[in-house]
Design an enzyme around this catalytic site. Structure first.
Site, PDB file in Angstrom:
ATOM      1  N   PRO A   9       0.796  -1.226   0.000  1.00 45.01           N
ATOM      2  CA  PRO A   9       0.000   0.000   0.000  1.00 45.01           C
ATOM      3  C   PRO A   9       0.828   1.276   0.000  1.00 45.01           C
ATOM      4  CG  PRO A   9      -0.098  -1.077   2.147  1.00 45.01           C
ATOM      5  CD  PRO A   9       0.547  -2.047   1.198  1.00 45.01           C
ATOM      6  N   ASN A  10       0.362   2.202  -0.798  1.00 46.25           N
ATOM      7  CA  ASN A  10       0.919   3.556  -0.914  1.00 46.25           C
ATOM      8  C   ASN A  10       2.256   3.600  -1.640  1.00 46.25           C
ATOM      9  OD1 ASN A  10      -1.229   4.852   0.615  1.00 46.25           O
ATOM     10  ND2 ASN A  10      -0.382   3.781   2.382  1.00 46.25           N
ATOM     11  N   ARG A  17       5.023  10.895  -2.454  1.00 44.79           N
ATOM     12  CA  ARG A  17       4.624  10.736  -1.063  1.00 44.79           C
ATOM     13  C   ARG A  17       5.809  11.001  -0.124  1.00 44.79           C
ATOM     14  NH1 ARG A  17       4.585   4.668   1.310  1.00 44.79           N
ATOM     15  NH2 ARG A  17       3.787   5.220   3.349  1.00 44.79           N
ATOM     16  N   TYR A  22      10.922   9.078   1.455  1.00 45.01           N
ATOM     17  CA  TYR A  22      10.967   8.038   0.427  1.00 45.01           C
ATOM     18  C   TYR A  22      11.657   8.473  -0.878  1.00 45.01           C
ATOM     19  CZ  TYR A  22       7.621   5.949   3.641  1.00 45.01           C
ATOM     20  OH  TYR A  22       7.020   5.436   4.771  1.00 45.01           O
ATOM     21  N   ASN A  71       8.075  -5.482  -0.503  1.00 45.09           N
ATOM     22  CA  ASN A  71       7.914  -4.329   0.372  1.00 45.09           C
ATOM     23  C   ASN A  71       6.417  -4.232   0.654  1.00 45.09           C
ATOM     24  OD1 ASN A  71       7.698  -1.943   1.720  1.00 45.09           O
ATOM     25  ND2 ASN A  71       8.958  -0.752   0.311  1.00 45.09           N
ATOM     26  N   ALA A  74       2.887  -0.621   5.067  1.00 44.12           N
ATOM     27  CA  ALA A  74       2.389  -0.688   6.445  1.00 44.12           C
ATOM     28  C   ALA A  74       1.851  -2.067   6.821  1.00 44.12           C
ATOM     29  CB  ALA A  74       1.314   0.378   6.658  1.00 44.12           C
ATOM     30  N   HIS A  77       3.684  -4.298   9.309  1.00 40.95           N
ATOM     31  CA  HIS A  77       3.555  -4.148  10.758  1.00 40.95           C
ATOM     32  C   HIS A  77       2.206  -4.638  11.284  1.00 40.95           C
ATOM     33  CE1 HIS A  77       6.905  -1.590   9.724  1.00 40.95           C
ATOM     34  NE2 HIS A  77       6.118  -0.746   9.088  1.00 40.95           N
ATOM     35  N   ASP A  84       1.402 -15.015   7.032  1.00 47.34           N
ATOM     36  CA  ASP A  84       1.133 -16.433   6.743  1.00 47.34           C
ATOM     37  C   ASP A  84       1.467 -16.766   5.292  1.00 47.34           C
ATOM     38  OD1 ASP A  84       0.319 -17.078   9.293  1.00 47.34           O
ATOM     39  OD2 ASP A  84      -1.827 -17.027   8.860  1.00 47.34           O
ATOM     40  N   GLU A  95      12.741  -9.196   2.236  1.00 53.49           N
ATOM     41  CA  GLU A  95      11.928  -8.035   2.648  1.00 53.49           C
ATOM     42  C   GLU A  95      12.713  -6.759   2.381  1.00 53.49           C
ATOM     43  OE1 GLU A  95      10.750  -8.373   6.742  1.00 53.49           O
ATOM     44  OE2 GLU A  95      10.056  -6.297   6.847  1.00 53.49           O
ATOM     45  N   HIS A  97      12.572  -2.318   2.569  1.00 51.49           N
ATOM     46  CA  HIS A  97      11.936  -1.032   2.905  1.00 51.49           C
ATOM     47  C   HIS A  97      12.837   0.088   2.420  1.00 51.49           C
ATOM     48  CE1 HIS A  97       8.962  -3.042   5.333  1.00 51.49           C
ATOM     49  NE2 HIS A  97       9.944  -3.760   5.850  1.00 51.49           N
ATOM     50  N   LEU A  98      12.216   1.131   1.924  1.00 49.90           N
ATOM     51  CA  LEU A  98      13.013   2.290   1.508  1.00 49.90           C
ATOM     52  C   LEU A  98      13.619   2.977   2.725  1.00 49.90           C
ATOM     53  CD1 LEU A  98      10.249   2.349  -0.573  1.00 49.90           C
ATOM     54  CD2 LEU A  98      11.769   4.016  -1.599  1.00 49.90           C
ATOM     55  N   SER A  99      12.799   3.154   3.741  1.00 51.24           N
ATOM     56  CA  SER A  99      13.261   3.851   4.941  1.00 51.24           C
ATOM     57  C   SER A  99      13.802   2.841   5.947  1.00 51.24           C
ATOM     58  CB  SER A  99      12.101   4.642   5.559  1.00 51.24           C
ATOM     59  OG  SER A  99      11.078   3.754   5.970  1.00 51.24           O
ATOM     60  N   ARG A 104      12.465   4.884  12.926  1.00 51.16           N
ATOM     61  CA  ARG A 104      11.236   5.690  12.831  1.00 51.16           C
ATOM     62  C   ARG A 104      10.315   5.413  14.035  1.00 51.16           C
ATOM     63  NH1 ARG A 104       8.830   5.171   7.006  1.00 51.16           N
ATOM     64  NH2 ARG A 104       7.645   6.971   7.795  1.00 51.16           N
ATOM     65  N   ARG A 108       6.549   1.074  13.746  1.00 58.31           N
ATOM     66  CA  ARG A 108       7.203   0.509  12.559  1.00 58.31           C
ATOM     67  C   ARG A 108       8.345  -0.439  12.936  1.00 58.31           C
ATOM     68  NH1 ARG A 108       5.102   3.822   8.429  1.00 58.31           N
ATOM     69  NH2 ARG A 108       4.695   5.889   9.246  1.00 58.31           N
TER      70      ARG A 108
HETATM   71  C1  DQA Z   1       7.928   1.288   4.116  1.00 62.35           C
HETATM   72  C2  DQA Z   1       7.981   1.467   5.633  1.00 62.35           C
HETATM   73  C3  DQA Z   1       6.617   1.252   6.246  1.00 62.35           C
HETATM   74  O1  DQA Z   1       6.662   1.459   7.653  1.00 62.35           O
HETATM   75  C4  DQA Z   1       5.625   2.233   5.662  1.00 62.35           C
HETATM   76  O2  DQA Z   1       4.327   1.981   6.168  1.00 62.35           O
HETATM   77  C5  DQA Z   1       5.617   2.236   4.173  1.00 62.35           C
HETATM   78  C6  DQA Z   1       6.888   2.180   3.484  1.00 62.35           C
HETATM   79  C7  DQA Z   1       9.283   1.631   3.468  1.00 62.35           C
HETATM   80  O3  DQA Z   1       9.494   1.200   2.345  1.00 62.35           O
HETATM   81  O4  DQA Z   1      10.087   2.350   4.059  1.00 62.35           O
HETATM   82  O5  DQA Z   1       4.587   2.382   3.545  1.00 62.35           O
HETATM   83  O6  DQA Z   1       7.639  -0.070   3.832  1.00 62.35           O
END
Ligand code: DQA
Length: 137
Positions: A9-10, A17, A22, A71, A74, A77, A84, A95, A97-99, A104, A108
Site C-alpha cells: 500500500p501507498n 509521497r 521516500y 515491500n 504498512a 507491521h 502467513d 523483505e 523497505h526504503l526507509s 522511525r 514501525r
Molecule cells: C515502508 C515502511 C513502512 O513502515 C511504511 O508503512 C511504508 C513504506 C518503506 O518502504 O520504508 O509504507 O515499507
C-alpha cells in the site's frame, strides 16, 4: 532468472509521497533503470493497496520465480494474513523497505514478515531493491 517485486500500500506514490522519507524518484522510473542494469533477469512488478491482492500475487509468483522481493508497506507491521502467505512460500523472499523502519516511529519497529524471509534490506531508499536483487545473484 526471474525475480518478482511485490509492493504494498501507498508504494504507488513513491516519488510524490513524503519525499523527505521516500525520495523523489518514482518506482516506475527506478524499475526501468533496474531492468536495464540486469538485462538477463526477467523482472515482474506487482503493486496493490489491498492485502488480499498481495497475497494472491505471492501465491502466483511462488515456484514460478527464483526470488521474491517484498515491500509490504504498512502491512509489514499489521498483517498476519500476509505473514502467513510469506511463511508458506517455497521461493526465497527478501523483505525491503526504503526507509530505515527501526529509526522511525515505534509502531514501525516490528515486522510480522522478517522471521519468514531470508533477509531484510532497509534504509537505502530505492537502492534497497537493488541490494535485494544482488542478494539473488
Ligand atoms: C515502508 C515502511 C513502512 O513502515 C511504511 O508503512 C511504508 C513504506 C518503506 O518502504 O520504508 O509504507 O515499507
Amino acid at each position: 532468472m526471474k525475480i518478482a517485486i511485490v509492493n504494498g500500500p501507498n508504494l504507488n506514490k513513491i516519488g510524490q509521497r513524503e519525499p523527505h522519507i521516500y525520495g523523489k524518484e518514482s518506482f516506475e522510473h527506478f524499475f526501468e533503470g533496474l531492468q536495464k542494469s540486469y538485462p538477463k533477469i526477467e523482472f515482474q512488478h506487482f503493486q496493490s493497496n489491498h492485502a488480499s491482492e498481495l497475497i494472491d500475487a505471492l501465491h502466483g509468483f511462488d515456484n514460478v520465480c527464483d526470488g521474491i522481493i517484498l515491500n509490504a508497506g504498512a502491512f509489514t507491521h499489521t498483517s498476519l494474513a500476509l505473514a502467513d502467505a510469506v511463511a508458506g512460500l517455497q521461493t526465497t523472499a527478501v523483505e525491503v523497505h526504503l526507509s530505515n523502519t527501526l529509526a522511525r516511529e515505534n509502531f514501525r519497529h516490528h515486522s510480522h514478515l522478517t522471521m519468514y524471509v531470508k533477509g531484510c534490506v532497509q534504509g537505502f531508499g530505492l537502492e534497497s531493491y537493488r541490494l535485494a536483487v544482488a542478494s539473488f545473484l
